[in-house]
Design a protein around this motif. Structure first.
Motif, PDB file in Angstrom:
ATOM      1  N   MET A   1       0.824  -1.202   0.000  1.00  0.00           N
ATOM      2  CA  MET A   1       0.000   0.000   0.000  1.00  0.00           C
ATOM      3  C   MET A   1       0.867   1.264   0.000  1.00  0.00           C
ATOM      4  O   MET A   1       0.412   2.340  -0.407  1.00  0.00           O
ATOM      5  N   VAL A   2       2.112   1.151   0.452  1.00  0.00           N
ATOM      6  CA  VAL A   2       3.005   2.320   0.506  1.00  0.00           C
ATOM      7  C   VAL A   2       3.338   2.837  -0.892  1.00  0.00           C
ATOM      8  O   VAL A   2       3.243   4.053  -1.141  1.00  0.00           O
ATOM      9  N   PRO A   3       3.724   1.983  -1.860  1.00  0.00           N
ATOM     10  CA  PRO A   3       3.926   2.517  -3.216  1.00  0.00           C
ATOM     11  C   PRO A   3       2.671   3.152  -3.811  1.00  0.00           C
ATOM     12  O   PRO A   3       2.782   4.116  -4.580  1.00  0.00           O
ATOM     13  N   VAL A   4       1.494   2.637  -3.453  1.00  0.00           N
ATOM     14  CA  VAL A   4       0.256   3.252  -3.930  1.00  0.00           C
ATOM     15  C   VAL A   4       0.142   4.676  -3.395  1.00  0.00           C
ATOM     16  O   VAL A   4      -0.226   5.611  -4.127  1.00  0.00           O
ATOM     17  N   VAL A   5       0.476   4.854  -2.109  1.00  0.00           N
ATOM     18  CA  VAL A   5       0.474   6.196  -1.523  1.00  0.00           C
ATOM     19  C   VAL A   5       1.445   7.100  -2.277  1.00  0.00           C
ATOM     20  O   VAL A   5       1.124   8.248  -2.621  1.00  0.00           O
ATOM     21  N   GLY A   6       2.629   6.593  -2.571  1.00  0.00           N
ATOM     22  CA  GLY A   6       3.619   7.378  -3.294  1.00  0.00           C
ATOM     23  C   GLY A   6       3.165   7.740  -4.700  1.00  0.00           C
ATOM     24  O   GLY A   6       3.378   8.874  -5.161  1.00  0.00           O
TER      25      GLY A   6
ATOM     26  N   ASN B   1      -8.430  16.361  -8.061  1.00  0.00           N
ATOM     27  CA  ASN B   1      -7.448  17.436  -7.921  1.00  0.00           C
ATOM     28  C   ASN B   1      -6.394  17.031  -6.912  1.00  0.00           C
ATOM     29  O   ASN B   1      -6.477  15.957  -6.301  1.00  0.00           O
ATOM     30  N   GLY B   2      -5.404  17.885  -6.723  1.00  0.00           N
ATOM     31  CA  GLY B   2      -4.283  17.545  -5.857  1.00  0.00           C
ATOM     32  C   GLY B   2      -4.688  17.262  -4.427  1.00  0.00           C
ATOM     33  O   GLY B   2      -4.169  16.339  -3.791  1.00  0.00           O
ATOM     34  N   GLN B   3      -5.631  18.031  -3.907  1.00  0.00           N
ATOM     35  CA  GLN B   3      -6.055  17.837  -2.523  1.00  0.00           C
ATOM     36  C   GLN B   3      -6.796  16.514  -2.344  1.00  0.00           C
ATOM     37  O   GLN B   3      -6.634  15.828  -1.333  1.00  0.00           O
ATOM     38  N   VAL B   4      -7.620  16.135  -3.331  1.00  0.00           N
ATOM     39  CA  VAL B   4      -8.325  14.858  -3.267  1.00  0.00           C
ATOM     40  C   VAL B   4      -7.327  13.701  -3.252  1.00  0.00           C
ATOM     41  O   VAL B   4      -7.445  12.755  -2.455  1.00  0.00           O
ATOM     42  N   LEU B   5      -6.333  13.752  -4.143  1.00  0.00           N
ATOM     43  CA  LEU B   5      -5.319  12.689  -4.167  1.00  0.00           C
ATOM     44  C   LEU B   5      -4.538  12.658  -2.861  1.00  0.00           C
ATOM     45  O   LEU B   5      -4.181  11.580  -2.360  1.00  0.00           O
ATOM     46  N   TRP B   6      -4.260  13.829  -2.301  1.00  0.00           N
ATOM     47  CA  TRP B   6      -3.556  13.896  -1.018  1.00  0.00           C
ATOM     48  C   TRP B   6      -4.348  13.186   0.072  1.00  0.00           C
ATOM     49  O   TRP B   6      -3.801  12.381   0.842  1.00  0.00           O
ATOM     50  N   LEU B   7      -5.641  13.470   0.145  1.00  0.00           N
ATOM     51  CA  LEU B   7      -6.478  12.863   1.181  1.00  0.00           C
ATOM     52  C   LEU B   7      -6.616  11.359   0.970  1.00  0.00           C
ATOM     53  O   LEU B   7      -6.597  10.585   1.941  1.00  0.00           O
ATOM     54  N   LEU B   8      -6.753  10.925  -0.279  1.00  0.00           N
ATOM     55  CA  LEU B   8      -6.803   9.484  -0.554  1.00  0.00           C
ATOM     56  C   LEU B   8      -5.509   8.812  -0.093  1.00  0.00           C
ATOM     57  O   LEU B   8      -5.539   7.740   0.538  1.00  0.00           O
ATOM     58  N   ALA B   9      -4.370   9.440  -0.394  1.00  0.00           N
ATOM     59  CA  ALA B   9      -3.077   8.875  -0.025  1.00  0.00           C
ATOM     60  C   ALA B   9      -2.937   8.773   1.489  1.00  0.00           C
ATOM     61  O   ALA B   9      -2.477   7.741   2.022  1.00  0.00           O
TER      62      ALA B   9
ATOM     63  N   GLY C   1      -2.970   5.504   6.363  1.00  0.00           N
ATOM     64  CA  GLY C   1      -3.500   5.189   7.685  1.00  0.00           C
ATOM     65  C   GLY C   1      -3.942   3.746   7.806  1.00  0.00           C
ATOM     66  O   GLY C   1      -3.656   3.073   8.799  1.00  0.00           O
ATOM     67  N   VAL C   2      -4.623   3.242   6.784  1.00  0.00           N
ATOM     68  CA  VAL C   2      -5.060   1.842   6.804  1.00  0.00           C
ATOM     69  C   VAL C   2      -3.859   0.906   6.843  1.00  0.00           C
ATOM     70  O   VAL C   2      -3.818  -0.078   7.593  1.00  0.00           O
ATOM     71  N   SER C   3      -2.837   1.214   6.024  1.00  0.00           N
ATOM     72  CA  SER C   3      -1.618   0.398   6.008  1.00  0.00           C
ATOM     73  C   SER C   3      -0.961   0.359   7.386  1.00  0.00           C
ATOM     74  O   SER C   3      -0.552  -0.711   7.873  1.00  0.00           O
ATOM     75  N   SER C   4      -0.880   1.517   8.031  1.00  0.00           N
ATOM     76  CA  SER C   4      -0.218   1.573   9.338  1.00  0.00           C
ATOM     77  C   SER C   4      -1.031   0.855  10.413  1.00  0.00           C
ATOM     78  O   SER C   4      -0.450   0.246  11.321  1.00  0.00           O
TER      79      SER C   4
ATOM     80  N   GLN D   1      -0.302   3.873  17.558  1.00  0.00           N
ATOM     81  CA  GLN D   1      -0.922   3.773  16.236  1.00  0.00           C
ATOM     82  C   GLN D   1      -2.345   3.226  16.337  1.00  0.00           C
ATOM     83  O   GLN D   1      -3.272   3.732  15.698  1.00  0.00           O
ATOM     84  N   LEU D   2      -2.531   2.189  17.128  1.00  0.00           N
ATOM     85  CA  LEU D   2      -3.846   1.559  17.227  1.00  0.00           C
ATOM     86  C   LEU D   2      -4.890   2.501  17.799  1.00  0.00           C
ATOM     87  O   LEU D   2      -6.053   2.494  17.377  1.00  0.00           O
ATOM     88  N   PHE D   3      -4.497   3.331  18.756  1.00  0.00           N
ATOM     89  CA  PHE D   3      -5.465   4.201  19.419  1.00  0.00           C
ATOM     90  C   PHE D   3      -5.607   5.561  18.729  1.00  0.00           C
ATOM     91  O   PHE D   3      -6.680   6.158  18.754  1.00  0.00           O
ATOM     92  N   GLY D   4      -4.538   6.061  18.110  1.00  0.00           N
ATOM     93  CA  GLY D   4      -4.581   7.410  17.566  1.00  0.00           C
ATOM     94  C   GLY D   4      -4.845   7.501  16.083  1.00  0.00           C
ATOM     95  O   GLY D   4      -5.525   8.425  15.619  1.00  0.00           O
ATOM     96  N   LEU D   5      -4.325   6.528  15.318  1.00  0.00           N
ATOM     97  CA  LEU D   5      -4.398   6.629  13.867  1.00  0.00           C
ATOM     98  C   LEU D   5      -5.819   6.608  13.319  1.00  0.00           C
ATOM     99  O   LEU D   5      -6.103   7.275  12.311  1.00  0.00           O
ATOM    100  N   PRO D   6      -6.764   5.860  13.909  1.00  0.00           N
ATOM    101  CA  PRO D   6      -8.140   5.928  13.383  1.00  0.00           C
ATOM    102  C   PRO D   6      -8.705   7.344  13.357  1.00  0.00           C
ATOM    103  O   PRO D   6      -9.522   7.658  12.482  1.00  0.00           O
TER     104      PRO D   6
END
Length: 567
Positions: A125-130, A165-173, A178-181, A219-224
């Protein structure tokens, strides 16, 4: 607490039988070997580290003169947004996860992670984010320009009118990251709790494992919260909901709560594994047991607990009432207590030791010095009057980069040099390594130290032009930034040449004590031919106490290292 043998654990019995990678092409495969995945994380994250560094060079190139004369202001906004985002979500987080992936199973005597396939999915999922982040440069309007905070209503602006747009892609990434982590956090916590070797109770675990365990609990408590906030902001931007849009009755300050509830503890997610790296390196090159092992271990958990009640520290100027400011000022200051315990333990470990100042030790010492400086400015920023005065100035940027580069990245370099022989089976060049250290150490201080007087004088962050009276310190900072960029060249040369044709490394070149040093370099497919039985605490330098009840014949220096071993 002592775990039963690992072969009898149902989780472990479900693991596939890995094939050892035969050549470099295997590192581009969907591997479930934790060691391959660890190196995949490290190499991928370092690539994005270079990308983020190029963005930083553009920023410092613009700021070397008071006028905005290098790039368009829109381009500059995209540069500082993507620099911060890439360095956090594609460098520091995945690089530390890479080290944890490689080392934790070896350090606790396990054959792999608890959920190998989940581990592989989390990495890919990390390369997808990149790709999403880098792809935003090639769409109309360019990348996100709202800063790595992406506060609404600025982040809700869409001048192009395009749905993509750039902001949408940023939020998707960010949401995918977050899901990966979260997947990784579930895997690490399960592995550490359920898959330790027989005899390895919690207070026989290496401190790097303690640090990873504490960080993944955060991560478990804060990342969600951050992931949910990113999804809600994405819905505001795409389908017209009104969670954070003030024009539609939304509450933009609520996004700040979602963001900082995770993003301040995220600093400890990043720094705790580096603390663990310090705790592994200092005893080895001081030839002394780690001072106060159990107290240092517990301090990691205390940091994780206190980190959950500090987030409003970032919102002193967001309409926060006075009573809340006071409470969060005190909680933020409290973090310095368990952190100070660690610093005193490391100094006590080094004090009077037989120091071996190789490259790994130099980077660890340099990172510790810069962390102490960052801690002093951090205490200043926890104080409401100081924080309000320097809010959104370069003082905050300087403090943050002393943490993120001076401590975390320098600590990562220490770890790379320390475990490079174990990962590759090759030795690196000490000469090139020490050149890398001095360039990086000098460049870091030249780059980020001038930001503190700039901030105290009132220079705001995220600006491409500024008053001429700020020029002197900006020139020094930019020259330091360019030197810092150049410092990666000897590192890349050293790593590539050493990995390809370096001297063959022995199994334990540093005469270290730890389960990972009891296996061959690089380790075999299933890590251990026979699962070790741990019978003592780690870091027994000079005590002549065996670490395990078996495997002693494989490497006596691993189990009985003494202060006289180096004489």
């Amino acid at each position: 607490m002592t775990n039963i043998p690992i072969d009898s654990i149902s989780i472990a019995s479900q693991q596939p039988n890995h094939e050892s990678p035969g050549n470099w092409k295997e590192y581009f495969s969907f591997s479930t070997d934790h060691k391959v995945i660890g190196i995949q994380y490290l190499v991928t994250s370092f690539f994005f580290f270079l990308v983020g560094g190029i963005f930083a060079m553009v920023i410092r190139g613009e700021l070397i003169t008071p006028e905005s004369d290098l790039v368009d202001r829109t381009v500059y906004n995209g540069m500082f947004t993507m620099h911060g985002t890439v360095m956090l979500f594609l460098w520091t987080f995945p690089s530390l996860v890479g080290f944890a992936n490689y080392l934790v199973p070896l350090m606790i005597g396990a054959r792999d992670m608890a959920f190998p396939r989940l581990n592989a999915v989390a990495f890919w999922m990390v390369p997808v984010v990149g790709i999403l982040m880098m792809g935003s440069f090639f769409i109309p309007g360019g990348p996100a320009q709202a800063g790595w905070w992406s506060y609404p209503p600025v982040s809700l602006q869409n001048p192009t009118g395009n749905l993509i747009n750039g902001q949408v892609l940023w939020l998707l990434a960010v949401a995918i990251s977050g899901v990966s982590s979260i997947m990784g956090a579930v895997n690490f916590v399960t592995t550490i709790v359920k898959m330790r070797a027989p005899g390895m109770g919690f207070f026989r675990m290496p401190l790097f494992v303690w640090a990873v365990f504490s960080a993944q609990i955060i991560q478990l408590f804060g990342l969600p919260a951050l992931t949910a906030g990113a999804v809600m902001l994405l819905l505001d931007l795409t389908v017209g909901t009104a969670f954070f849009d003030p024009a539609k009755g939304g509450n933009p300050v609520m996004f700040q709560h979602y963001f900082w509830f995770y993003s301040h503890p995220a600093v400890y997610v990043i720094i705790l594994p580096v603390f663990g790296i310090f705790s592994e390196i200092f005893p080895v090159y001081s030839r002394k047991p780690l001072f106060g092992y159990k107290v240092v271990a517990v301090s990691s958990i205390l940091i994780a607990v206190v980190s959950g009640i500090v987030w409003v520290h970032h919102m002193y100027v967001s309409g926060t009432p006075g009573w809340m400011r006071l409470i969060f000022m005190l909680t933020t200051m409290c973090v310095s207590v368990p952190t100070g315990i660690k610093v005193f333990a490391w100094v006590a470990t080094i004090w009077g030791g037989k120091l071996r100042l190789n490259t790994a030790m130099l980077f660890a010492l340099g990172a510790l010095v810069m962390f102490v400086f960052a801690g002093i400015t951090g205490i200043m920023l926890s104080s409401v009057p100081v924080d309000v005065h320097v809010n959104n100035t370069y003082f905050v940027v300087g403090h943050f980069h002393y943490v993120l580069y001076g401590t975390v990245t320098m600590g990562l370099y220490a770890a790379i040099y320390h475990w490079f022989p174990k990962m590759t089976g090759r030795m690196y060049s000490e000469g090139w390594g020490k050149l890398h250290f001095w360039l990086a150490f000098i460049g870091t201080n030249l780059n980020f130290l001038p930001m503190h007087p700039l901030g105290l004088q009132g220079m705001l962050r995220r600006v491409s032009s500024y008053a001429p009276e700020y020029a002197f310190w900006n020139i020094i900072a930019s020259l330091g930034g360019f030197l810092l960029g150049m410092s990666t060249l000897p590192f890349i040369f050293n790593m590539v040449i050493s990995w390809m044709q370096g001297e063959k490394a022995p199994d334990n070149p540093w005469r270290a004590i730890g389960l990972e040093w009891m296996v061959s370099s690089p380790p075999p497919v299933e890590n251990f031919e026979e699962i070790p039985i741990v019978i003592s605490e780690p870091y027994g330098y000079g005590k002549s106490e065996p670490l395990t009840a078996n495997l002693q014949s494989h490497n006596s220096l691993s189990t009985n290292a003494t202060l006289t071993d180096l004489e």
